[in-house]
Structures are given as C-alpha cells and as structure tokens.
Scaffold this active site. Structure first.
Site, mmCIF file in Angstrom:
data_model
loop_
_atom_site.group_PDB
_atom_site.id
_atom_site.type_symbol
_atom_site.label_atom_id
_atom_site.label_comp_id
_atom_site.label_asym_id
_atom_site.label_seq_id
_atom_site.Cartn_x
_atom_site.Cartn_y
_atom_site.Cartn_z
ATOM 1 N N ARG A 195 0.827 -1.212 0.000
ATOM 2 C CA ARG A 195 0.000 0.000 0.000
ATOM 3 C C ARG A 195 0.862 1.263 0.000
ATOM 4 O O ARG A 195 0.499 2.277 -0.605
ATOM 5 C CB ARG A 195 -0.930 -0.013 1.221
ATOM 6 C CG ARG A 195 -1.945 1.109 1.201
ATOM 7 C CD ARG A 195 -3.047 0.888 2.219
ATOM 8 N NE ARG A 195 -4.067 1.924 2.158
ATOM 9 C CZ ARG A 195 -4.465 2.626 3.228
ATOM 10 N NH1 ARG A 195 -3.955 2.396 4.419
ATOM 11 N NH2 ARG A 195 -5.389 3.550 3.090
ATOM 12 N N ASN B 7 -3.222 8.681 4.810
ATOM 13 C CA ASN B 7 -1.946 8.304 5.445
ATOM 14 C C ASN B 7 -2.145 7.742 6.833
ATOM 15 O O ASN B 7 -1.357 6.939 7.311
ATOM 16 C CB ASN B 7 -1.008 9.507 5.552
ATOM 17 C CG ASN B 7 0.277 9.146 6.302
ATOM 18 O OD1 ASN B 7 1.091 8.401 5.794
ATOM 19 N ND2 ASN B 7 0.406 9.639 7.526
ATOM 20 N N HIS C 291 0.476 4.499 -2.495
ATOM 21 C CA HIS C 291 0.316 5.892 -2.048
ATOM 22 C C HIS C 291 1.458 6.765 -2.564
ATOM 23 O O HIS C 291 1.254 7.908 -2.947
ATOM 24 C CB HIS C 291 0.246 5.961 -0.519
ATOM 25 C CG HIS C 291 -1.092 5.580 0.020
ATOM 26 N ND1 HIS C 291 -1.627 6.110 1.162
ATOM 27 C CD2 HIS C 291 -2.029 4.717 -0.435
ATOM 28 C CE1 HIS C 291 -2.828 5.590 1.392
ATOM 29 N NE2 HIS C 291 -3.091 4.731 0.442
ATOM 30 N N ASP C 292 2.667 6.206 -2.573
ATOM 31 C CA ASP C 292 3.790 6.982 -3.084
ATOM 32 C C ASP C 292 3.544 7.365 -4.539
ATOM 33 O O ASP C 292 3.616 8.540 -4.914
ATOM 34 C CB ASP C 292 5.094 6.165 -2.953
ATOM 35 C CG ASP C 292 6.316 6.986 -3.361
ATOM 36 O OD1 ASP C 292 6.250 8.228 -3.284
ATOM 37 O OD2 ASP C 292 7.329 6.391 -3.766
ATOM 38 N N GLY D 34 3.811 11.082 -8.083
ATOM 39 C CA GLY D 34 4.735 10.123 -8.694
ATOM 40 C C GLY D 34 5.536 9.332 -7.672
ATOM 41 O O GLY D 34 5.573 9.683 -6.494
HETATM 42 C C1 HEM Z 1 -8.637 1.948 -6.382
HETATM 43 C C2 HEM Z 1 -8.721 2.714 -5.339
HETATM 44 C C3 HEM Z 1 -8.342 2.290 -3.950
HETATM 45 C C4 HEM Z 1 -9.026 2.637 -2.834
HETATM 46 C C5 HEM Z 1 -10.279 3.477 -2.748
HETATM 47 C C6 HEM Z 1 -8.339 2.035 -1.718
HETATM 48 C C7 HEM Z 1 -8.703 2.187 -0.414
HETATM 49 C C8 HEM Z 1 -8.158 1.492 0.644
HETATM 50 C C9 HEM Z 1 -8.596 1.593 2.000
HETATM 51 C C10 HEM Z 1 -9.693 2.507 2.512
HETATM 52 C C11 HEM Z 1 -7.871 0.705 2.728
HETATM 53 C C12 HEM Z 1 -8.017 0.379 4.210
HETATM 54 C C13 HEM Z 1 -7.430 1.424 5.086
HETATM 55 C C14 HEM Z 1 -7.876 1.158 6.501
HETATM 56 O O1 HEM Z 1 -9.085 1.242 6.754
HETATM 57 O O2 HEM Z 1 -7.014 0.863 7.355
HETATM 58 C C15 HEM Z 1 -6.952 0.058 1.839
HETATM 59 C C16 HEM Z 1 -6.054 -0.895 2.219
HETATM 60 C C17 HEM Z 1 -5.120 -1.444 1.368
HETATM 61 N N1 HEM Z 1 -4.919 -1.092 0.056
HETATM 62 FE FE1 HEM Z 1 -6.116 0.058 -1.062
HETATM 63 N N2 HEM Z 1 -7.268 1.337 -2.172
HETATM 64 C C18 HEM Z 1 -7.218 1.467 -3.534
HETATM 65 C C19 HEM Z 1 -6.246 0.952 -4.369
HETATM 66 C C20 HEM Z 1 -5.167 0.211 -3.947
HETATM 67 C C21 HEM Z 1 -4.048 -0.150 -4.784
HETATM 68 C C22 HEM Z 1 -3.868 0.277 -6.231
HETATM 69 C C23 HEM Z 1 -3.215 -0.902 -4.023
HETATM 70 C C24 HEM Z 1 -1.899 -1.523 -4.392
HETATM 71 C C25 HEM Z 1 -1.569 -1.890 -5.596
HETATM 72 C C26 HEM Z 1 -3.833 -1.018 -2.709
HETATM 73 C C27 HEM Z 1 -3.323 -1.763 -1.678
HETATM 74 C C28 HEM Z 1 -3.890 -1.842 -0.423
HETATM 75 C C29 HEM Z 1 -3.427 -2.763 0.606
HETATM 76 C C30 HEM Z 1 -2.334 -3.815 0.459
HETATM 77 C C31 HEM Z 1 -4.186 -2.498 1.745
HETATM 78 C C32 HEM Z 1 -4.057 -3.154 3.128
HETATM 79 C C33 HEM Z 1 -3.096 -2.314 3.945
HETATM 80 C C34 HEM Z 1 -2.760 -2.867 5.308
HETATM 81 O O3 HEM Z 1 -3.169 -3.962 5.670
HETATM 82 O O4 HEM Z 1 -2.034 -2.151 6.031
HETATM 83 N N3 HEM Z 1 -5.000 -0.309 -2.703
HETATM 84 N N4 HEM Z 1 -7.139 0.572 0.570
HETATM 85 C C1 LIG Z 2 1.726 9.037 8.561
HETATM 86 O O1 LIG Z 2 1.675 7.650 8.780
HETATM 87 C C2 LIG Z 2 2.850 7.090 9.362
HETATM 88 C C3 LIG Z 2 2.546 5.638 9.553
HETATM 89 O O2 LIG Z 2 1.423 5.463 10.368
HETATM 90 C C4 LIG Z 2 3.210 7.729 10.694
HETATM 91 O O3 LIG Z 2 4.461 7.236 11.123
HETATM 92 C C5 LIG Z 2 3.277 9.206 10.497
HETATM 93 O O4 LIG Z 2 3.495 9.804 11.746
HETATM 94 C C6 LIG Z 2 1.976 9.706 9.901
HETATM 95 N N1 LIG Z 2 2.040 11.121 9.783
HETATM 96 C C7 LIG Z 2 1.252 11.909 10.468
HETATM 97 C C8 LIG Z 2 1.519 13.336 10.314
HETATM 98 O O5 LIG Z 2 0.359 11.481 11.168
#
Ligand code: HEM
Ligand SMILES: *[C@@H]1O[C@H](CO)[C@@H](O)[C@H](O)[C@H]1NC(C)=O
Ligand SMILES: *[C@@H]1O[C@H](CO)[C@@H](O)[C@H](O)[C@H]1NC(C)=O
Ligand SMILES: *[C@@H]1O[C@H](CO)[C@@H](O)[C@H](O)[C@H]1NC(C)=O
Ligand SMILES: *[C@@H]1O[C@H](CO)[C@@H](O)[C@H](O)[C@H]1NC(C)=O
Ligand SMILES: *[C@@H]1O[C@H](CO)[C@@H](O)[C@H](O)[C@H]1NC(C)=O
Ligand SMILES: *[C@@H]1O[C@H](CO)[C@@H](O)[C@H](O)[C@H]1NC(C)=O
Ligand SMILES: *[C@@H]1O[C@H](CO)[C@@H](O)[C@H](O)[C@H]1NC(C)=O
Length: 354
Positions: A75, A109, A79-80, A85
């Site tokens: 993830r 973030n 985001h990066d 970019g």
């Molecule tokens: C298409 C639009 C996307 C939306 C709206 C979206 C949104 C989100 C949200 C809301 C979460 C959960 C955050 C939380 O509640 O803690 C999440 C988790 C995640 N997203 Fe996405 N995402 C998108 C695309 C992507 C893409 C392109 C990737 C990577 C190629 C990605 C990889 C992940 C992964 C791996 C997690 C789990 C992170 C964790 O367990 O810490 N997402 N995403």
């Molecule tokens: C952004 O997320 C990272 C990972 O949770 C955290 O270390 C960092 O402090 C966060 N930045 C802010 C301003 O909350």
C-alpha cells in the site's frame, strides 16, 4: 530513448532464449508496458549487485514475524506513486508550508502502517552499508512492494529501477485529490485512475491488491448503517459484529476473509459473491463497465496475475524522478539538506562535548 530500447532488447532476447525451451515468455512480454525513460532493468547491476537479494532476505525475516507488513509495504508503494509520482514523497516527515499540510497528515496516510516506514529505512541502511548511498528510497519501496506480492504467493516480475528521491513535499490537498476514498463508486474510481493513464483492466487488477491486508471499520461502516443492499446478508451480519454502530473503537478486519494473507484471486471471488468490503471494491462488480473483468479474474487467477503485473509496472513508473534530478536520500524520512543540517548540529554538539 536509448535505455528504453536496450531494456526491451534484453527482455526480448532472454525471452527468445527461454521460448526455445518453453512457450511461455514471449506472449507475456509483448503486453508489458515500456520501461520509462531514465529507468532500467539493470540499473544497479554494477553499483549494487546484491541489492535485490538484500531486500528479499530482509523482508523474508520481517514477514516471518508479521506477514501483515507485506500489505503495509504494498500500500505504501501505491500511495507513493499516486501522489506526485513514485518519488518517496510519502516517506517525508514535515511539510513545505507548515503544520497540518503534509502528505502524511492527510486521512489516507493515517492508516498506513508505521512499521512499513521503519522497514524501508532499515533496508535503506543495510543497502547503503553494502553499496554506499547509491540506492533511492523510492526504488526500495518499489522492490519491497514487488517482494511483498511474491512472498505472499503472488506473481514475480522485474522492477524497472533508477528512480531518484524527490525534493518536494506533497500537500495534504494533493494527497486527498489523488487517492480516491473507499466510498467512491466504480465510475469515480475509473475516472480517477484514467487520469493516471490506467484503464479499466488496470483499475480492476490493481484493486485486487485488497486480497491481502486489513481495513478499519471506518472505511466501510457506511455500508452497514444503513445496510447496503449490494452486500451479502451473512457477510453484513459478520461485519456488524466486528463494527458495532457508533462504536468509539475503530476495529479492523481482514480485507479478504477467504485467504487473508495470500496474494490470490479470492478478492474477486468475494466480489462475485457480494462480499466486497468497500463500495470502491464491490461496485467494480455492480458496474457493467467492469463486472466482466471481475468475473474473468474470479475464474482465472493466471489471467489476474498477468494483468496485475502489467498494471503494477504502469503504476510503479508514474511520475518518476530520474537522471540528475532529485537525490539519493541518506534517511528516507528527510531530504538530505535537512539531514545534513541536523547531523552538522549533532557534530558541533559532539565537538563541544555536549
Ligand atoms: C482503487 C482505489 C483504492 C481505494 C479506494 C483504496 C482504499 C483502501 C482503504 C480505505 C484501505 C483500508 C485502510 C484502513 O481502513 O485501514 C486500503 C487498504 C489497502 N490497500 Fe487500497 N485502495 C485502492 C487501491 C489500492 C491499490 C492500487 C493498491 C496496491 C496496488 C492497494 C493496496 C492496499 C493494501 C495492500 C491495503 C491493506 C493495507 C494494510 O493492511 O495495512 N490499494 N485501501
Ligand atoms: C503518517 O503515517 C505514518 C505511519 O502510520 C506515521 O508514522 C506518520 O506519523 C503519519 N504522519 C502523520 C503526520 O500522522
Ligand atoms: C485545501 O483544500 C481546502 C478545501 O478545498 C481549501 O479550503 C484549503 O485552502 C486548501 N489548502 C491549501 C493549503 O491549499
Ligand atoms: C458515482 O459517484 C459520483 C460522485 O459522487 C456521482 O456523481 C455519480 O452519479 C455516481 N455514479 C453512479 C453510477 O452512481
Ligand atoms: C489529470 O488531472 C489533472 C488535474 O485535473 C489534469 O491537469 C491532467 O491533464 C489529467 N491527466 C489526464 C491524463 O487525464
Ligand atoms: C447511532 O447514532 C445515530 C446518530 O446519532 C443515532 O441515530 C442512532 O440511533 C445510534 N445508534 C445506536 C445503536 O446507538
Ligand atoms: C486463463 O488465463 C490465461 C492467461 O491469459 C490463459 O492462457 C488461459 O487459457 C486461461 N484459462 C482458462 C481456463 O480460460
Ligand atoms: C531521519 O529523519 C527523521 C525526520 O527528520 C528524524 O526524525 C530521524 O531521527 C532521522 N533518523 C536518523 C537515523 O537520523
């Protein structure tokens, strides 16, 4: 342009060789997006030949302790790349214009895993010890994302390298404008990604990254209260148990309950069964523009892996900083100018015997 052709020539050559033995490689390579100008598949071959082995080994160790970090690192790369970019701006602490206006302050973030940032800087330390300060934080993030996929059981692919670390902060507003929210429907998601030259197949494939990792209740409770009719009843009941209405605790759940830590096509099986977590997930199956793609990935994991790799190669090369632009950070959380200032102060303090 030259490096583009060299890279492609190398891919094709090795593929022709392999193709003599098996029939696999050529047809796959043909669909690969081009290597971006300034990047190359052999970038660190002489300056840091053990880079990839070092990253892989460290991540194997990290994931033995906590496989969840694979999702965090994947993830982080997303985001990066989506904000300004793939320039490691997401790793920067601080801001250009003052408190509250940083990429890291933006709501998306806030759910990035702190440990993922630590792992990246740990790897940076190991690699710089090995090769000197030649490898960028942005490349380490890209390689870590690839290895997270592979070590979770997903497809392997070669990462074009040579990204440099950017010098500019992204603002909170840039971040919000570029990362779509989980509440968005398929047409919003499609247009947000089309803006980054990612088509419908790329969009559906990239969303398949949600086959690993966790989500907080706050990312999907809008679909529970009131209950979203496109969500399977039993699945909704389970989620209501995890995320009670108006709870003061923001719980978490696996994004793919069928196989939470495996990078596979079960995310799409979930969608077909109306067991997707976010609107942005489930609506890919509801919307007629993308529903056939979802079904095809649910039925064929090989197809999903192929399209996912293509989409990752596109995403991983968006807005890269290359050549003599940017820098190689010696601390992934700070620009070198800031680090130098800090270490100068530390040195001065040392000399004065503080
Ligand atoms: C298409 C639009 C996307 C939306 C709206 C979206 C949104 C989100 C949200 C809301 C979460 C959960 C955050 C939380 O509640 O803690 C999440 C988790 C995640 N997203 Fe996405 N995402 C998108 C695309 C992507 C893409 C392109 C990737 C990577 C190629 C990605 C990889 C992940 C992964 C791996 C997690 C789990 C992170 C964790 O367990 O810490 N997402 N995403
Ligand atoms: C952004 O997320 C990272 C990972 O949770 C955290 O270390 C960092 O402090 C966060 N930045 C802010 C301003 O909350
Ligand atoms: C960010 O966007 C909000 C809402 O559109 C606006 O009010 C604010 O001035 C913007 N902040 C900056 C620093 O541009
Ligand atoms: C999708 O969401 C956008 C923005 O909220 C809205 O304008 C549009 O009408 C929605 N489309 C569908 C098909 O629901
Ligand atoms: C993406 O959106 C920005 C800002 O609205 C616009 O300037 C740019 O041309 C768009 N790019 C594409 C490929 O649609
Ligand atoms: C949750 O909060 C909403 C709005 O304040 C209220 O209408 C609802 O009754 C609350 N539900 C429960 C179960 O407390
Ligand atoms: C699955 O997709 C792969 C890759 O595109 C293709 O070669 C294979 O024929 C497909 N399998 C089935 C059963 O359709
Ligand atoms: C790296 O930079 C961050 C942000 O400026 C700082 O907090 C941290 O102490 C630095 N780490 C090292 C090892 O200097």
């Amino acid at each position: 342009m030259a490096s583009y052709f060299t890279n492609y020539f190398q891919i094709l050559c090795s593929c022709v060789l392999i193709a003599l033995l098996s029939n696999l490689c050529v047809s796959e390579a043909q669909d690969y997006p081009p290597v971006a100008e300034g990047l190359s598949l052999t970038f660190y071959d002489t300056s840091c030949p053990d880079l990839e082995a070092t990253v892989r080994k460290q991540l194997e160790e990290e994931f033995t302790q906590d496989i969840g970090q694979a999702a965090g690192l994947l993830r982080l790369h997303f985001h990066d790349c989506f904000v300004q970019g793939c320039d490691a701006s997401v790793l920067l602490d601080g801001s250009a214009s003052g408190p509250g206006d940083t990429e890291q302050d933006a709501p998306p973030n806030l759910t990035l895993r702190a440990k993922a940032f630590e792992i990246v800087d740990k790897i940076r330390g190991l690699v710089h010890e090995l090769c000197g300060a030649v490898v960028s934080c942005a490349d380490i993030v890209a390689l870590s994302a690839r290895d997270s996929i592979v070590l979770s059981g997903g497809p392997d692919y070669k990462v074009p390298l040579g990204r440099r670390d950017g010098l500019s902060f992204a603002t909170r507003n840039d971040t919000l404008a570029n990362l779509p929210p989980p509440f968005a429907n398929a047409s919003s998601i499609l247009s947000a990604l089309a803006n980054k030259s990612l088509d419908a197949t790329d969009t559906v494939a990239l969303s398949g990254a949600h086959t690993i990792g966790k989500a907080h209740c706050s990312s999907f409770t809008d679909r529970l209260y009131p209950q979203d009719p496109t969500m399977d009843e039993t699945f909704a009941t389970d989620l209501i148990g995890i995320c009670p209405e108006n709870s003061t605790v923001d719980g978490t759940t696996d994004q793919d309950f069928r196989s939470p830590d495996d990078f596979d096509n079960k995310y799409y099986v979930n969608l077909v069964n109306r067991q997707g977590l976010f609107t942005s997930d489930q609506d890919l199956f509801t919307d007629s523009t993308t529903s056939d793609i979802v079904t095809s990935f649910a039925n064929n994991q090989t197809l999903f892996f192929e399209k996912f790799v293509i989409a990752m190669l596109k995403m991983g090369q968006m807005g890269v900083v290359t050549g003599t632009d940017g820098e190689i950070r010696t601390n992934c959380s700070a620009k070198n100018s800031d680090t130098t200032l800090l270490s100068t102060l530390v040195d001065v303090a040392g000399e004065l015997n503080y």
